[in-house]
Design an enzyme around this catalytic site. Structure first.
Site, PDB file in Angstrom:
ATOM      1  N   LYS A   1       0.953  -1.003   0.042  1.00  0.00           N
ATOM      2  CA  LYS A   1      -0.083   0.093  -0.028  1.00  0.00           C
ATOM      3  C   LYS A   1       0.946   1.222  -0.045  1.00  0.00           C
ATOM      4  O   LYS A   1       2.040   1.109   0.495  1.00  0.00           O
ATOM      5  CB  LYS A   1      -0.679  -0.058   1.219  1.00  0.00           C
ATOM      6  CG  LYS A   1      -1.909   0.931   1.483  1.00  0.00           C
ATOM      7  CD  LYS A   1      -2.743   0.728   2.557  1.00  0.00           C
ATOM      8  CE  LYS A   1      -3.828   1.639   2.927  1.00  0.00           C
ATOM      9  NZ  LYS A   1      -4.850   1.313   4.159  1.00  0.00           N
TER      10      LYS A   1
ATOM     11  N   SER B   1      -9.681   1.285   3.291  1.00  0.00           N
ATOM     12  CA  SER B   1      -8.875   1.991   2.560  1.00  0.00           C
ATOM     13  C   SER B   1      -7.843   1.415   1.611  1.00  0.00           C
ATOM     14  O   SER B   1      -7.374   1.884   0.791  1.00  0.00           O
ATOM     15  CB  SER B   1      -8.262   3.131   3.209  1.00  0.00           C
ATOM     16  OG  SER B   1      -7.136   2.375   4.183  1.00  0.00           O
TER      17      SER B   1
ATOM     18  N   SER C   1      -9.582  -1.375   7.566  1.00  0.00           N
ATOM     19  CA  SER C   1      -9.035  -1.310   6.060  1.00  0.00           C
ATOM     20  C   SER C   1      -8.389  -2.528   5.298  1.00  0.00           C
ATOM     21  O   SER C   1      -8.078  -2.228   4.122  1.00  0.00           O
ATOM     22  CB  SER C   1      -8.002  -0.095   6.068  1.00  0.00           C
ATOM     23  OG  SER C   1      -8.737   1.132   6.009  1.00  0.00           O
TER      24      SER C   1
HETATM   25  N1  GLN Z   1     -13.189   3.309   6.893  1.00  0.00           N
HETATM   26  C1  GLN Z   1     -12.387   3.517   8.296  1.00  0.00           C
HETATM   27  C2  GLN Z   1     -11.959   4.910   8.061  1.00  0.00           C
HETATM   28  O1  GLN Z   1     -12.163   5.671   7.246  1.00  0.00           O
HETATM   29  C3  GLN Z   1     -11.275   2.681   8.471  1.00  0.00           C
HETATM   30  C4  GLN Z   1     -10.005   3.012   7.455  1.00  0.00           C
HETATM   31  C5  GLN Z   1      -8.940   2.386   7.871  1.00  0.00           C
HETATM   32  O2  GLN Z   1      -8.828   1.335   8.478  1.00  0.00           O
HETATM   33  N2  GLN Z   1      -7.722   2.697   7.494  1.00  0.00           N
HETATM   34  O3  GLN Z   1     -11.559   5.426   9.117  1.00  0.00           O
END
Ligand code: GLN
Length: 485
Positions: free
Chosen positions: A78, A153, A177
């Site tokens: 990532k 994400s 995520s």
């Molecule tokens: N969807 C969650 C957020 O927007 C989790 C994102 C993540 O785990 N980085 O914070």
């Protein structure tokens, strides 16, 4: 030979037997990325030259016969992981031209094991999102249905594995995520216990929640990747100094005699019927495999989303203060003095969702509101943590859905942040509690979209949930299907 037909272990065998070279494997991987990424947009940066150079080194090492675990195997990470000499944008315009002077520990560990890093994967800007639509590099598409999101994400990390671009990737999981995109793309993803993997060199979103996690096409590859990146790191004071087990060693231990908890708060009315059906079938499979299933309760689950978004935004507002046009990346300055430069740089560099969160987080931390919001959320977090502690004295691990619906359409929720945040309801509590959890394929919806099953383990019991996942994978064939691209 199709690239995605091979697991990490199969690639390794072929490399060691001389049936395949790392250069060939890396070229195939790069070709697959070229052939599919115009549809998927899973990569922000592909580092072809660096990858082929690393593959050449790997081939030399393989010829000596003493090559570490990932020697010559193409892997992608990532774009939140700092990588030496290859830019790290974190999906943001503000870091568009940022090149880190060092590798994140997790990346360094992959390289120590001989992995060939082929590129940096697309993601929601600063990991803020559940759909991979909030990226300065554009939306990522789900390989099962290009009109749908891959989750977020770490959407690029999941889409790349599902589409056979690479065999395994690294993502990060702050509130789901790794697990939610793994679920939406039909692959395996694991969020380790907080402190299991070093966060050094991983761009910070919400530091008390962030954790690095592997994504792979099957449970064994996920276990192998975890073993490579896990462990204490003196450069990350929150990493925990406890031994890393060999996650592959007892993978086939089975689940006979295990007690699985079904938290009643996760089997709610609004659950998509296809998801309910797939998860119910998974419960039956576990019973057939000899596990005992009992209903349990995590009474503070309802407060998780509110608690998480307060804490995550507060921490984010503080973490993102460093992007000021002086030390990193973008700088916009039309000569209005220092404050003007900050304003111009941050206005131009951050996307809408990031700005929203910085503003809300700053508000929650400001004097007069701190006690009412941030402090209260911390207290609720303790209660949520306690729920897990209590339930783990009764059962070995928990089984739940990963997300309330399969992958949604691109654009469907992007203008409704609350709906977007609510889609994290089943993944967020484990981040607040700090424990480990994973997602693995357990079925398909009526319109052929993958469905994930979540297993939640006790702190540092990654080996146990991997064994349970492996038992399920052996008994079913959900991870054998691949999307047509
Ligand atoms: N969807 C969650 C957020 O927007 C989790 C994102 C993540 O785990 N980085 O914070």
């Amino acid at each position: 030979m199709k690239f995605h037909d091979l697991s990490i272990q199969e690639m390794r065998q072929k490399l060691l037997a001389g049936e395949l070279t790392s250069i060939e494997l890396t070229q195939q991987c790069l070709q697959r990325i070229k052939a599919t990424d115009s549809q998927l947009n899973a990569f922000i940066t592909v580092c072809e030259e660096e990858a082929l150079a690393a593959a050449a080194v790997a081939d030399q090492q393989l010829a000596t016969g003493s090559a570490p675990l990932l020697t010559g195997i193409p892997i992608a990470v990532k774009d939140i992981f700092n990588t030496l000499d290859v830019r790290t944008t974190c999906g943001s315009k503000i870091l568009d031209n940022y090149i880190s002077p060092y590798d994140a520990t997790a990346v360094a560990k992959l390289r120590e094991q001989g992995a060939v890093i082929v590129g940096k994967l697309n993601m929601d800007e600063f990991a803020m999102g559940s759909s991979s639509e909030n990226s300065a590099a554009g939306v990522v598409h789900n390989p099962w249905d290009l009109e749908r999101v891959p989750g977020g994400s770490s959407g690029g990390s999941a889409a790349a594995v599902a589409s056979g671009q690479v065999v395994a990737t690294l993502g990060t999981d702050t509130g789901g995520s790794v697990r939610q995109p793994a679920s939406h793309c039909g692959v395996v993803g694991l969020k380790p216990t907080y402190g299991r993997v070093s966060r050094y060199g991983v761009i910070a979103y919400a530091s008390s929640l962030d954790q690095v996690g592997p994504v792979a096409g099957n449970v064994a590859d996920c276990a192998l990747m975890l073993g490579v990146v896990a462990g204490y790191d003196p450069a990350d004071s929150t990493s925990v100094d406890c031994p890393v087990p060999d996650y592959l060693e007892n993978l086939n231990a089975g689940v006979a005699g295990k007690k699985i908890g079904l938290p009643k708060e996760y089997f709610i009315d609004g659950l998509d019927p296809d998801i309910k059906k797939a998860v119910d079938a998974a419960i039956e499979t576990y019973q057939q495999l000899g596990a005992e299933v009992v209903s349990v309760t995590l009474p503070h689950t309802d407060y998780s989303v509110a608690c998480y978004y307060l804490i995550a935004m507060a921490e984010a507002s503080s973490n993102l203060a460093r992007y000021d046009g002086v030390r990193f990346g973008l700088r916009q300055d039309s000569g209005d003095g220092l404050i003007g430069m900050y304003q111009q740089t941050r206005s131009a560099g951050f996307g809408d969702e990031v700005k929203r969160r910085i503003m809300l987080g700053t508000y929650a931390l400001s004097s007069g509101y701190y006690e009412a919001y941030y402090l209260k959320a911390q207290k609720v977090r303790t209660l949520i943590r306690q729920d897990f502690h209590d339930v783990f004295s009764q059962v070995d691990f928990l089984l739940t859905p990963v997300a309330p619906t399969p992958a949604f359409k691109i654009g469907e929720k992007v203008n409704d942040p609350l709906q977007m945040y609510l889609s994290d309801i089943f993944t967020i509590p484990t981040n607040l509690a700090g424990t480990c959890a994973m997602s693995l394929p357990c079925g398909f919806s009526k319109n052929e979209l993958p469905i994930g099953l979540q297993l939640i383990g006790k702190p540092f019991a990654e080996a146990e949930i991997l064994q349970a996942a492996y038992a399920f994978e052996q008994a079913t064939d959900w991870n054998k299907r691949v999307p047509e691209l």
